[in-house]
Design a protein around this motif. Structure first.
Motif, PDB file in Angstrom:
ATOM      1  N   HIS A 199       1.799   9.203  -1.589  1.00  0.00           N
ATOM      2  CA  HIS A 199       0.576   8.862  -2.326  1.00  0.00           C
ATOM      3  C   HIS A 199       0.885   8.077  -3.589  1.00  0.00           C
ATOM      4  N   TYR A 200       2.026   7.430  -3.637  1.00  0.00           N
ATOM      5  CA  TYR A 200       2.369   6.613  -4.805  1.00  0.00           C
ATOM      6  C   TYR A 200       2.122   5.156  -4.429  1.00  0.00           C
ATOM      7  N   PRO A 201       1.074   4.531  -4.961  1.00  0.00           N
ATOM      8  CA  PRO A 201       0.644   3.223  -4.442  1.00  0.00           C
ATOM      9  C   PRO A 201       1.180   2.017  -5.213  1.00  0.00           C
ATOM     10  N   TYR A 202       2.106   2.231  -6.160  1.00  0.00           N
ATOM     11  CA  TYR A 202       2.499   1.137  -7.054  1.00  0.00           C
ATOM     12  C   TYR A 202       3.823   0.483  -6.679  1.00  0.00           C
ATOM     13  N   VAL A 203       4.385   0.895  -5.551  1.00  0.00           N
ATOM     14  CA  VAL A 203       5.667   0.345  -5.090  1.00  0.00           C
ATOM     15  C   VAL A 203       5.415  -0.999  -4.418  1.00  0.00           C
ATOM     16  N   TYR A 204       6.361  -1.907  -4.513  1.00  0.00           N
ATOM     17  CA  TYR A 204       6.274  -3.144  -3.734  1.00  0.00           C
ATOM     18  C   TYR A 204       6.648  -2.794  -2.295  1.00  0.00           C
ATOM     19  N   ALA A 205       5.701  -2.178  -1.609  1.00  0.00           N
ATOM     20  CA  ALA A 205       5.993  -1.668  -0.270  1.00  0.00           C
ATOM     21  C   ALA A 205       4.821  -1.910   0.674  1.00  0.00           C
ATOM     22  N   GLY A 206       5.146  -2.424   1.835  1.00  0.00           N
ATOM     23  CA  GLY A 206       4.164  -2.600   2.888  1.00  0.00           C
ATOM     24  C   GLY A 206       4.667  -1.925   4.152  1.00  0.00           C
ATOM     25  N   PHE A 207       4.355  -2.499   5.277  1.00  0.00           N
ATOM     26  CA  PHE A 207       4.722  -1.839   6.537  1.00  0.00           C
ATOM     27  C   PHE A 207       4.496  -2.782   7.690  1.00  0.00           C
ATOM     28  N   ARG A 208       5.020  -2.385   8.843  1.00  0.00           N
ATOM     29  CA  ARG A 208       4.667  -3.038  10.111  1.00  0.00           C
ATOM     30  C   ARG A 208       4.455  -1.929  11.122  1.00  0.00           C
ATOM     31  N   GLY A 209       3.702  -2.235  12.163  1.00  0.00           N
ATOM     32  CA  GLY A 209       3.347  -1.223  13.135  1.00  0.00           C
ATOM     33  C   GLY A 209       4.264  -1.244  14.343  1.00  0.00           C
ATOM     34  N   VAL A 210       4.275  -0.120  15.036  1.00  0.00           N
ATOM     35  CA  VAL A 210       5.075   0.029  16.247  1.00  0.00           C
ATOM     36  C   VAL A 210       4.176   0.521  17.375  1.00  0.00           C
ATOM     37  N   SER A 211       4.409  -0.008  18.550  1.00  0.00           N
ATOM     38  CA  SER A 211       3.739   0.478  19.748  1.00  0.00           C
ATOM     39  C   SER A 211       4.836   1.032  20.649  1.00  0.00           C
ATOM     40  N   GLU A 212       4.658   2.266  21.092  1.00  0.00           N
ATOM     41  CA  GLU A 212       5.723   2.899  21.907  1.00  0.00           C
ATOM     42  C   GLU A 212       5.823   2.243  23.279  1.00  0.00           C
ATOM     43  N   GLN A 213       4.732   1.592  23.686  1.00  0.00           N
ATOM     44  CA  GLN A 213       4.718   0.935  24.992  1.00  0.00           C
ATOM     45  C   GLN A 213       5.271  -0.474  24.841  1.00  0.00           C
ATOM     46  N   ALA A 214       6.535  -0.650  25.149  1.00  0.00           N
ATOM     47  CA  ALA A 214       7.088  -2.008  25.075  1.00  0.00           C
ATOM     48  C   ALA A 214       6.403  -2.884  26.108  1.00  0.00           C
ATOM     49  N   GLY A 215       6.209  -4.143  25.731  1.00  0.00           N
ATOM     50  CA  GLY A 215       5.628  -5.072  26.680  1.00  0.00           C
ATOM     51  C   GLY A 215       4.240  -5.313  26.374  1.00  0.00           C
ATOM     52  N   VAL A 229       0.836  -1.201   0.000  1.00  0.00           N
ATOM     53  CA  VAL A 229       0.000   0.000   0.000  1.00  0.00           C
ATOM     54  C   VAL A 229       0.871   1.252   0.000  1.00  0.00           C
ATOM     55  N   SER A 230       0.209   2.390  -0.184  1.00  0.00           N
ATOM     56  CA  SER A 230       0.911   3.676  -0.107  1.00  0.00           C
ATOM     57  C   SER A 230       1.218   4.002   1.361  1.00  0.00           C
TER      58      SER A 230
END
Ligand SMILES: [Fe+2]
Length: 444
Positions: A428-444, A290-291
């Protein structure tokens, strides 16, 4: 002195061989396109496909022509016409017609002459190059520029219809066990961004200088977000909920009527994935592409954020003992069979594939199988100096309107899987082979 970074005279034959290999790579890519489809413009903001046939050679010519003795311009109008290949100039969409350009056969004749002339000059004239722009630097720039286009061209070919491409006979498919999403705690520690000038291997201008960053503890998704997880966001009405989107992202979503990832196709009331050669029922375990705008909206919906460049780097290369690895899995360079990169496959593989390449903290799938968006705007590191032979490579994009991506895709060359490599795209360029992962600032 940029030349101080390069002391690789003994590597010239290897560099020339790598340039030859890179040419084969891009030639094969164009061979996959049916001849009449070369005139297509699969993405409105980009050039028609045939432009890139001329661009790769014109770039090399423009790079070397004033820096190697014995080269004389023979087609200056082509050198100029095909010089710039990222975005057509100006803010509006390009409106040129195929008839405005030379015929493909003419471009191919130009290319052959460029290659013949350059190869002869590179064989005999290397010693004559300017001291501050060593031949090794120029060769690395030519090689990686071409390999980057081999990847971004694939994004464009991915948008062609299946009829417009010649499907290779054997396309590998990777099967992997289903995995359960979860968070990995990353303790506070130091991470290294960029690379040191003393490092004698090649790096682009934006990789210098080396920076050390303190990163507070955080938790990060063990796997990239999958298509299956993204479906939950869609089912929850994520595309219609204003509060998940920044103002400019919402405007883009509304104006373009974006309601699903660009790689997804709705057919027979089911989602399908637009692969390079096949459209398949949506593989739920593949990473979603996704973008940046869509990735950010998902993260907000999930109560997370995108990782900063420093967080991603720490999760990928840090170790519980306090050191840093060259690659997530250790110090051995990438090789075939341990990840979805370096042109071995065309499409994603499940996020749980290649578990042996987890980082020391246990984060999986960091290199290959799709770039990963970060929340960090693309900007220079302290000590940045553009290469005089390619001053706009990075500097033209330090505009606050591009974000750093890390990782790599199935079509990223192994040489660009180095720790300091940084990619960047508009949000806003949606054609890249690109995804993501999320981060939570609260470790644990
Ligand atoms: Fe280019």
């Amino acid at each position: 002195m940029i030349a101080a970074n390069y002391d690789a005279r003994e590597n010239r034959p290897e560099l020339l061989s790598r340039l030859a290999q890179a040419r084969i790579c891009t030639d094969r890519l164009f061979d996959l396109v049916r001849p009449d489809a070369l005139y297509e413009r699969p993405v409105a903001e980009r050039h028609r496909l045939f432009f890139y046939i001329g661009h790769l050679e014109a770039f090399d010519w423009n790079l070397f022509c004033d820096r190697l003795p014995g080269l004389k311009a023979f087609a200056p109008e082509f050198d100029r016409l095909f010089a710039f290949g990222i975005d057509p100039v100006g803010d509006g969409l390009p409106t040129d017609a195929p008839a405005d350009w030379p015929a493909v056969a003419e471009i191919r004749r130009y290319n052959q002459r460029v290659r013949d002339s350059l190869d002869a000059a590179l064989e005999h004239g290397l010693a004559g190059a300017h001291a501050e722009e060593s031949p090794e630097l120029l060769l690395n720039i030519a090689i990686e520029h071409r390999l980057m286009h081999a990847e971004t061209l694939t994004y464009l070919l991915n948008r062609l219809s299946r009829r417009q491409k010649l499907r290779p006979r054997d396309i590998p498919r990777t099967i992997a066990p289903e995995v359960t999403p979860g968070l990995v705690d990353i303790p506070a520690g130091v991470t290294t961004l960029g690379r040191a000038r003393e490092n004698r291997d090649f790096g682009w201008d934006n990789e210098y200088d080396e920076q050390t960053v303190d990163v507070p503890s955080f938790a990060i998704d063990r796997y990239p977000v999958s298509n299956g997880e993204y479906l939950d966001f869609m089912a929850a009405g994520g595309y219609g909920e204003r509060s998940f989107w920044s103002e400019s992202d919402w405007q883009w979503r509304s104006e373009q009527d974006i309601n699903h990832p660009a790689f997804w196709i709705r057919r027979d009331n089911r989602w399908h994935y637009r692969g390079m050669f096949d459209h398949v029922p949506l593989p739920l375990q593949w990473p979603v592409y996704v973008s940046h705008a869509e990735a950010s909206a998902y993260a907000r919906w999930a109560g997370k954020s995108l990782p900063t460049e420093a967080q991603w780097q720490r999760a990928a290369y840090g170790t519980p003992q306090g050191g840093e690895n060259a690659y997530p899995w250790g110090d051995a360079p990438p090789r075939a069979g341990i990840g979805n990169f370096d042109f071995h496959g065309w499409d994603p593989v499940p996020v749980g594939a290649f578990p042996e390449t987890r980082s020391a903290f246990g984060v999986a799938g960091l290199l290959g199988n799709g770039w990963e968006w970060t929340s960090t705007p693309f900007a220079p590191f302290t000590g940045f100096r553009p290469y005089p032979c390619y001053p706009g490579y990075s500097a033209n994009f330090f505009d606050g309107r591009h974000y750093v991506l890390k990782g790599g895709s199935a079509r990223t060359a192994a040489c660009m899987l180095r720790r300091s490599f940084r990619n960047w795209f508009q949000p806003h360029y949606p054609y890249v082979y690109a995804g993501f992962r999320g981060v939570s600032e609260q470790a644990g």
